[in-house]
Design a protein around this motif. Structure first.
Motif, mmCIF file in Angstrom:
data_model
loop_
_atom_site.group_PDB
_atom_site.id
_atom_site.type_symbol
_atom_site.label_atom_id
_atom_site.label_comp_id
_atom_site.label_asym_id
_atom_site.label_seq_id
_atom_site.Cartn_x
_atom_site.Cartn_y
_atom_site.Cartn_z
ATOM 1 N N GLN A 191 1.958 1.874 -3.494
ATOM 2 C CA GLN A 191 0.875 2.454 -4.309
ATOM 3 C C GLN A 191 0.702 3.949 -4.003
ATOM 4 O OE1 GLN A 191 -2.324 -0.155 -3.228
ATOM 5 N NE2 GLN A 191 -1.549 -1.828 -4.521
ATOM 6 N N GLU A 224 0.835 -1.212 0.000
ATOM 7 C CA GLU A 224 0.000 0.000 0.000
ATOM 8 C C GLU A 224 0.867 1.259 0.000
ATOM 9 O OE1 GLU A 224 -3.557 -0.464 2.771
ATOM 10 O OE2 GLU A 224 -2.448 -2.335 3.041
ATOM 11 N N ARG A 271 3.356 5.846 -5.826
ATOM 12 C CA ARG A 271 3.108 5.908 -7.270
ATOM 13 C C ARG A 271 2.038 6.947 -7.598
ATOM 14 N NH1 ARG A 271 7.481 4.214 -8.631
ATOM 15 N NH2 ARG A 271 8.026 2.151 -7.935
ATOM 16 N N ARG A 272 1.041 7.054 -6.692
ATOM 17 C CA ARG A 272 -0.007 8.063 -6.923
ATOM 18 C C ARG A 272 0.592 9.468 -6.873
ATOM 19 N NH1 ARG A 272 -3.252 4.752 -3.837
ATOM 20 N NH2 ARG A 272 -2.919 5.963 -1.918
#
Ligand SMILES: Nc1ncnc2c1ncn2[C@@H]1O[C@H](COP(=O)(O)OP(=O)(O)OP(=O)(O)O)[C@@H](O)[C@H]1O
Length: 693
Positions: free
Chosen positions: A621, A618, A624-625
């Motif tokens: 992620q 998580e 990356r966002r």
């Protein structure tokens, strides 16, 4: 023959048997030998005669005469007749002999030798040279010091010997003794200077020094003396042996001894000037040999000293006697090829290095008084020994440094920083290329450069027995400070490095802590206002408070001079340096001021987050966002580090994402940091090393 005399003769011993009223019933015999009465014509060494043995031989002969040749006396029963006691004339010097005095006089040799090698081993001599002490004054001061020491020693030697009444001193003419010792101590000092060129370790020099003293004394007493006393031995060979200074000393002392002893026997005085022409007297030859040897050894020692221990510039000048003139082959090379053992390194020059090289080329065509240091393609190759490959430590370094600037050299261990500084301060000669300090070439003008240069070496080069103040007074004088100006400069200097309060500056350096020695080394490098200063890791071993204090000293000092310093502390580089160069594997990977470098190499933020292992996905992620091109640079049991390109990231977005994530999973720690100089250093150094592997 019974009833008459017979005479036994050999070179030194005369023995006479006088059979007086001998008949078959009684043996009446007088034995005469050469010490029975004195021989006034020449001195003859007195052999230890075994009188009872002579009596026994005569008795044996008598028994054979009486009873026939087959009869033999089995027991040698005749003993010395008891004699009336005589007063023993005891001359201590005859007991001690030339050997003992040779050792006493020669003992100064290892003292001088050890001192000279100590200064060399501790690089104190180089340090003095680097602060402006020229060879001539160094030699004169050192020679005079040892001459004064030796002269006092020899005067006491003569006085003590005379006071206790040794004929060795009192019988011989004092002026001959003084001339002999004067010439010998000069020769001994020259010999120590000469020998010092061959040693770099005090321990080895000390051992060899004492072996020489005891060895030459013993060989003098048991070899040279034997030959001198052997009339058949060629005189020429004795002269050759006396070229060894220990032997010439022994021979001189032997002659003093001989004249003193023969004088005792004959009731005359010892050696006079007129005796120098005696054929048996070797003193004149010895004096001539020693003077000639001194005149040869001293310049030879000076030459060897230059060749063996000094920096490249002067060495080159002496060895080749070739005054190099500025040749400028503007060989601009964008690519260079170097060989490191079997590995051929193809080095592509980076833009910073190329730009610096262009500046240097330009400056060399139009010299600018403002540029304190110009390094032009400076290269150092250490030639491999015992089958090891050559090491290219500095690869064609070009650098221009104006007055008022502090340039920092950062680099991993073994990058070549110290090799560069060592060439600049004349410790080692460059393999190719050169550098100019205020227009003076390090290959040929090092002595002139030293008068305007300050050096803080990587390892403190200090005299343990001198105080901090004495060091500063000494180096201040070398920089031409005098009187009140010198005293003020010394006090200011001690104050600036916090060695003034509590009389610390007046304590011996041997009692200083590592940090205090370091601060003193920095103070020495700055005393006398040198125009160019080299500091090799000046703050190593300092506590944070001392380091901050040192930084303010350097900041103040750089205002009117050029400083090059090497350091492993990024903080120090950032605080002190106007420009930095990251030095890897012998060359600069980048050059610029700290802000510039951070902007150039640090176009990223570093985002760190620690969670439990099951939430690592998580976190990735989330990153990356925030930034699709983020790069994970570190990952270990729940802790991850990412580089986020600055142009993709808004700091506010990072805070929002983290706040939202806190609702979804537990975050143990997180952080967002701008690039530090350390990040730049690691990135540049790693990149360059990866390229050259
Ligand atoms: N006298 C020498 N003979 C052979 N190789 C040497 C010699 N002195 C240094 N080197 C080699 O040259 C390279 C550069 O050494 P140098 O001491 O200049 O590096 P440095 O950057 O000053 O290192 P540090 O930061 O550890 O002081 C190293 O690989 C070293 O092993």
């Amino acid at each position: 023959t019974i009833g008459s005399s017979c005479l036994v003769y050999n070179m030194f011993l005369f023995t006479g048997y006088n059979f007086l009223n001998t008949n078959k019933d009684s043996l009446d015999i007088s034995i005469w030998f050469n010490s029975t009465y004195s021989n006034n014509t020449a001195f003859t060494p007195i052999a230890l005669l075994r009188v009872p043995r002579l009596v026994n031989m005569a008795s044996n002969a008598y028994i054979k005469f009486l009873r026939g040749s087959g009869v033999e006396m089995l027991l040698e029963y005749v003993k010395d007749m008891p004699k009336v006691g005589t007063k023993l004339k005891f001359d201590l010097s005859s007991l001690l002999g030339a050997l003992f005095f040779t050792w006493i006089v020669e003992l100064l040799f290892p003292v001088v030798l050890t001192y000279l090698v100590y200064e060399k081993q501790q690089k104190l001599k180089i340090m003095m040279k680097m602060h402006g002490l020229k060879d001539g004054p160094y030699w004169m001061i050192t020679y005079t010091y040892f001459f004064a020491l030796s002269a006092v020693y020899m005067i006491l030697f003569i006085i003590f010997g005379s006071v206790i009444g040794l004929r060795f001193f009192t019988a011989n003419n004092y002026s001959i003794q003084i001339v002999f010792y004067f010439i010998y101590i000069n020769l001994q000092i020259a010999l120590a200077f000469f020998a010092a060129s061959f040693f770099s370790s005090v321990k080895i020099a000390t051992v060899v020094g004492y072996i020489y003293v005891f060895g030459s004394g013993l060989l003098g007493a048991f070899l040279l003396r034997f030959f001198v006393e052997d009339n058949g031995f060629p005189k020429g060979w004795i002269v050759v042996m006396e070229i060894i200074p220990g032997f010439s000393l022994y021979r001189g002392l032997y002659e003093f001894g001989q004249y003193a002893f023969s004088g005792t026997a004959m009731g005359t005085s010892g050696m006079e000037w007129t005796n120098l022409s005696d054929p048996v007297n070797g003193m004149r030859t010895v004096l001539i040999i020693m003077v000639i040897e001194w005149a040869i050894l001293l310049p030879l020692a000076f030459y060897l000293d230059q060749v063996s221990s000094l920096g490249g510039g002067l060495r080159k000048r002496l060895l080749i006697s070739l005054k190099c003139f500025k040749k400028r082959a503007a060989s601009f090379r964008r690519y260079s090829f170097g060989r490191q053992g079997s590995k051929v390194v193809v080095e592509m020059e980076n833009p910073d290095t190329t730009q610096e090289r262009e500046v240097v080329e330009q400056l060399l065509l139009e010299p600018s008084a403002n540029h304190a240091i110009i390094s032009d393609n400076l290269t150092k190759v250490y030639h491999g020994k015992d089958g090891n490959p050559d090491k290219l430590a500095v690869r064609g370094l070009s650098l221009a440094l104006p007055k008022g600037q502090c340039f920092g050299m950062l680099g991993p261990n073994g990058a070549g920083k110290t090799s560069f500084i060592s060439m600049m301060i004349g410790l080692i000669p460059p393999t190719s290329g050169t550098a100019y300090v205020h227009g003076m070439d390090i290959r040929t003008d090092m002595n002139e450069i030293y008068t305007n240069m300050g050096v803080c070496p990587q390892h403190d080069l200090l005299w343990e027995t001198l105080t901090g103040r004495e060091h500063l007074l000494f180096y201040g004088r070398l920089k031409n400070l005098k009187g009140a100006e010198l005293l003020k400069a010394t006090d200011d200097s001690l104050k600036s490095v916090n060695l003034f309060r509590g009389g610390v500056g007046d304590k011996q350096v041997g009692k200083y802590s590592g940090g205090m020695k370091r601060r003193l080394s920095v103070a020495i490098s700055l005393i006398g206002d040198p125009k160019v200063v080299f500091m090799d890791e000046p703050s190593t071993g300092l506590d944070p408070a001392s380091r901050n204090n040192l930084w303010s000293v350097v900041k103040e000092a750089k205002k009117n001079r050029a400083i090059i310093l090497t350091t492993h502390s990024m903080e120090e580089a950032e605080v002190l340096c106007d420009r930095l160069g990251i030095f890897v594997d012998g060359g600069f990977q980048c050059i610029g001021n700290p802000k510039e470098l951070k902007a150039r190499y640090g176009g990223t933020y570093v985002f760190t987050m620690t969670t439990s292992s099951e939430h690592e996905q998580e976190v990735e992620q989330l990153v990356r966002r925030l930034s699709p091109n983020a790069n994970r640079i570190y990952h270990i049991s729940g802790t991850q580090k990412f580089e986020l390109p600055k142009q993709e990231v808004k700091i506010a977005d990072v805070f929002n994402e983290v706040e939202n994530a806190k609702g979804r999973f537990s975050i143990h720690a997180w952080g967002l940091a701008d690039t530090t100089l350390e990040d730049v250093f690691i990135k540049v150094a790693k990149g360059a090393q990866a390229f050259n592997v």
